[in-house]
Design a protein around this motif. Structure first.
Motif, mmCIF file in Angstrom:
data_model
loop_
_atom_site.group_PDB
_atom_site.id
_atom_site.type_symbol
_atom_site.label_atom_id
_atom_site.label_comp_id
_atom_site.label_asym_id
_atom_site.label_seq_id
_atom_site.Cartn_x
_atom_site.Cartn_y
_atom_site.Cartn_z
ATOM 1 N N GLU A 77 47.779 20.276 24.054
ATOM 2 C CA GLU A 77 46.578 19.455 24.131
ATOM 3 C C GLU A 77 46.045 19.299 25.552
ATOM 4 N N ARG A 78 46.888 19.451 26.570
ATOM 5 C CA ARG A 78 46.465 19.116 27.928
ATOM 6 C C ARG A 78 46.745 20.187 28.971
ATOM 7 N N SER A 79 47.220 21.331 28.604
ATOM 8 C CA SER A 79 47.569 22.361 29.567
ATOM 9 C C SER A 79 46.755 23.622 29.306
ATOM 10 N N GLY A 80 46.280 24.248 30.376
ATOM 11 C CA GLY A 80 45.495 25.462 30.211
ATOM 12 C C GLY A 80 45.551 26.332 31.450
ATOM 13 N N SER A 81 44.951 27.508 31.345
ATOM 14 C CA SER A 81 44.892 28.428 32.477
ATOM 15 C C SER A 81 43.589 29.208 32.421
ATOM 16 N N LEU A 82 43.160 29.668 33.594
ATOM 17 C CA LEU A 82 41.956 30.488 33.685
ATOM 18 C C LEU A 82 42.161 31.533 34.771
ATOM 19 N N ILE A 135 42.256 21.254 38.255
ATOM 20 C CA ILE A 135 43.071 22.369 38.730
ATOM 21 C C ILE A 135 44.277 21.828 39.488
ATOM 22 N N GLU A 136 45.450 22.262 39.073
ATOM 23 C CA GLU A 136 46.685 21.851 39.735
ATOM 24 C C GLU A 136 47.232 22.932 40.650
ATOM 25 N N LYS A 137 46.967 24.190 40.312
ATOM 26 C CA LYS A 137 47.455 25.300 41.126
ATOM 27 C C LYS A 137 46.447 26.435 41.050
ATOM 28 N N ILE A 138 46.211 27.101 42.184
ATOM 29 C CA ILE A 138 45.282 28.229 42.231
ATOM 30 C C ILE A 138 45.819 29.297 43.165
ATOM 31 N N LEU A 139 45.817 30.544 42.687
ATOM 32 C CA LEU A 139 46.279 31.688 43.458
ATOM 33 C C LEU A 139 45.170 32.731 43.492
ATOM 34 N N SER A 140 45.159 33.564 44.528
ATOM 35 C CA SER A 140 44.123 34.593 44.617
ATOM 36 C C SER A 140 44.719 35.919 45.054
ATOM 37 N N GLN A 141 44.007 36.988 44.701
ATOM 38 C CA GLN A 141 44.368 38.326 45.155
ATOM 39 C C GLN A 141 43.092 39.037 45.592
ATOM 40 N N ARG A 142 42.897 39.129 46.897
ATOM 41 C CA ARG A 142 41.720 39.797 47.429
ATOM 42 C C ARG A 142 41.854 41.308 47.272
ATOM 43 N N GLY A 143 40.750 41.975 46.877
ATOM 44 C CA GLY A 143 40.779 43.418 46.706
ATOM 45 C C GLY A 143 41.446 43.862 45.421
ATOM 46 N N SER A 144 41.592 42.948 44.462
ATOM 47 C CA SER A 144 42.260 43.281 43.202
ATOM 48 C C SER A 144 41.566 44.455 42.500
ATOM 49 N N ASP A 145 42.364 45.397 42.019
ATOM 50 C CA ASP A 145 41.811 46.534 41.286
ATOM 51 C C ASP A 145 41.074 46.090 40.034
ATOM 52 N N ARG A 146 41.559 45.042 39.417
ATOM 53 C CA ARG A 146 40.932 44.548 38.188
ATOM 54 C C ARG A 146 39.481 44.134 38.398
ATOM 55 N N CYS A 147 39.154 43.629 39.575
ATOM 56 C CA CYS A 147 37.826 43.064 39.818
ATOM 57 C C CYS A 147 36.838 44.032 40.438
ATOM 58 N N GLN A 148 37.264 45.271 40.706
ATOM 59 C CA GLN A 148 36.365 46.227 41.341
ATOM 60 C C GLN A 148 35.233 46.622 40.399
ATOM 61 N N PRO A 149 33.992 46.806 40.930
ATOM 62 C CA PRO A 149 32.856 47.172 40.088
ATOM 63 C C PRO A 149 32.985 48.614 39.568
ATOM 64 N N PRO A 168 36.410 36.408 32.706
ATOM 65 C CA PRO A 168 37.331 35.281 32.546
ATOM 66 C C PRO A 168 38.314 35.499 31.393
ATOM 67 N N VAL A 169 39.527 35.040 31.592
ATOM 68 C CA VAL A 169 40.517 34.968 30.521
ATOM 69 C C VAL A 169 41.035 33.540 30.519
ATOM 70 N N VAL A 170 40.716 32.803 29.466
ATOM 71 C CA VAL A 170 41.067 31.383 29.404
ATOM 72 C C VAL A 170 42.037 31.140 28.270
ATOM 73 N N ASN A 171 43.036 30.303 28.519
ATOM 74 C CA ASN A 171 44.040 29.972 27.514
ATOM 75 C C ASN A 171 44.296 28.472 27.513
ATOM 76 N N VAL A 172 44.616 27.949 26.346
ATOM 77 C CA VAL A 172 44.976 26.541 26.188
ATOM 78 C C VAL A 172 46.376 26.478 25.615
ATOM 79 N N THR A 194 44.251 30.224 37.882
ATOM 80 C CA THR A 194 44.363 28.772 38.018
ATOM 81 C C THR A 194 45.156 28.176 36.875
ATOM 82 N N ARG A 195 45.863 27.119 37.191
ATOM 83 C CA ARG A 195 46.564 26.326 36.176
ATOM 84 C C ARG A 195 45.899 24.963 36.131
#
Length: 219
Positions: free
Chosen positions: A154-159, A205-219, A147-151, A193-194
């Motif tokens: 006071e009320r806006s963030g991303s994950l 969650i107001e917005k969510i995007l995905s990338q299947r097969g992302s190189d970043r997530c490969q084991p 996870p990479v989480v940012n704030v 996610t936003r």
């Protein structure tokens, strides 16, 4: 959403399109009418049939109880920052809440609507409805990591985070058949996610995007 790789191809494409833009039963006629409504819109409903909110939770977060054949590993340790850790905690519940809606075969289940608003709620409704239409639900083990989480303010963030679906499958309700597929690059999905902190103190969650097969997530 595109969290499940094994649902019928046409339904998966529908769900994927909904996720990209914003971020799968019962024959009861009244439930069908409810599922035609738009998630995130004010329907005037006061009561939630399931699950009931925890009396000890001031923000009214729902209790989420899932079948024993579903398991989750969240490999995202606490950061030590109060708001970042709150985002992680609410995001964990939001994931489980979507699966609860699938299990309940209810595309307007109150639990997930506690954590999704606007475009994300509409896209998630489409994703859940695909399972309702297919009379299927999810089963197996899911792992979430990196996870990479940012704030921001006071009320806006991303994950941003990864999901391992290699041990997760779809199960068709009529015959309890589990559709097992081999592990591949596409078993690993990157999510972005936003979020906004609402007046109750819940990070939704107001917005969510995905990338299947992302190189970043490969084991």
């Amino acid at each position: 959403m595109t969290r499940r790789p094994t649902l019928l191809a046409a339904l998966t494409l529908t769900a994927a399109a909904a996720l990209t833009l914003s971020a799968c039963g019962s024959d009861d006629s009244s439930k069908g009418k409810d599922n035609d409504k738009i998630a995130g819109a004010d329907t005037g409903d006061k009561a939630s049939p399931s699950p009931s909110p925890s009396a000890a939770n001031s923000a009214g977060r729902p209790n989420i109880e899932l079948p024993s054949d579903l398991s989750y590993a969240f490999d995202w340790p606490k950061t030590g920052d109060k708001e970042k850790d709150a985002i992680l905690a609410d995001s964990e519940q939001s994931i489980k809440a979507v699966d609860l809606a699938i299990v309940n075969q209810n595309a307007l289940d109150k639990a997930y609507l506690h954590y999704y608003e606007g475009e994300a709620a509409a896209g998630t409704q489409t994703f859940i409805q695909a399972y309702v239409k297919a009379k299927a639900r999810v089963t197996g083990a899911y792992r979430f990591y990196d996870p990479v989480v940012n704030v921001k303010g006071e009320r806006s963030g991303s994950l941003v985070y990864c999901e391992d679906q290699s041990k997760a499958y779809d199960m068709y309700l009529k015959n309890k058949k589990i559709n097992k597929t081999p592990t591949s690059k596409n078993s690993y999905v990157l999510y972005s996610t936003r979020l906004q902190k609402n007046d109750k103190g819940v990070w939704v969650i107001e917005k969510i995007l995905s990338q299947r097969g992302s190189d970043r997530c490969q084991p």
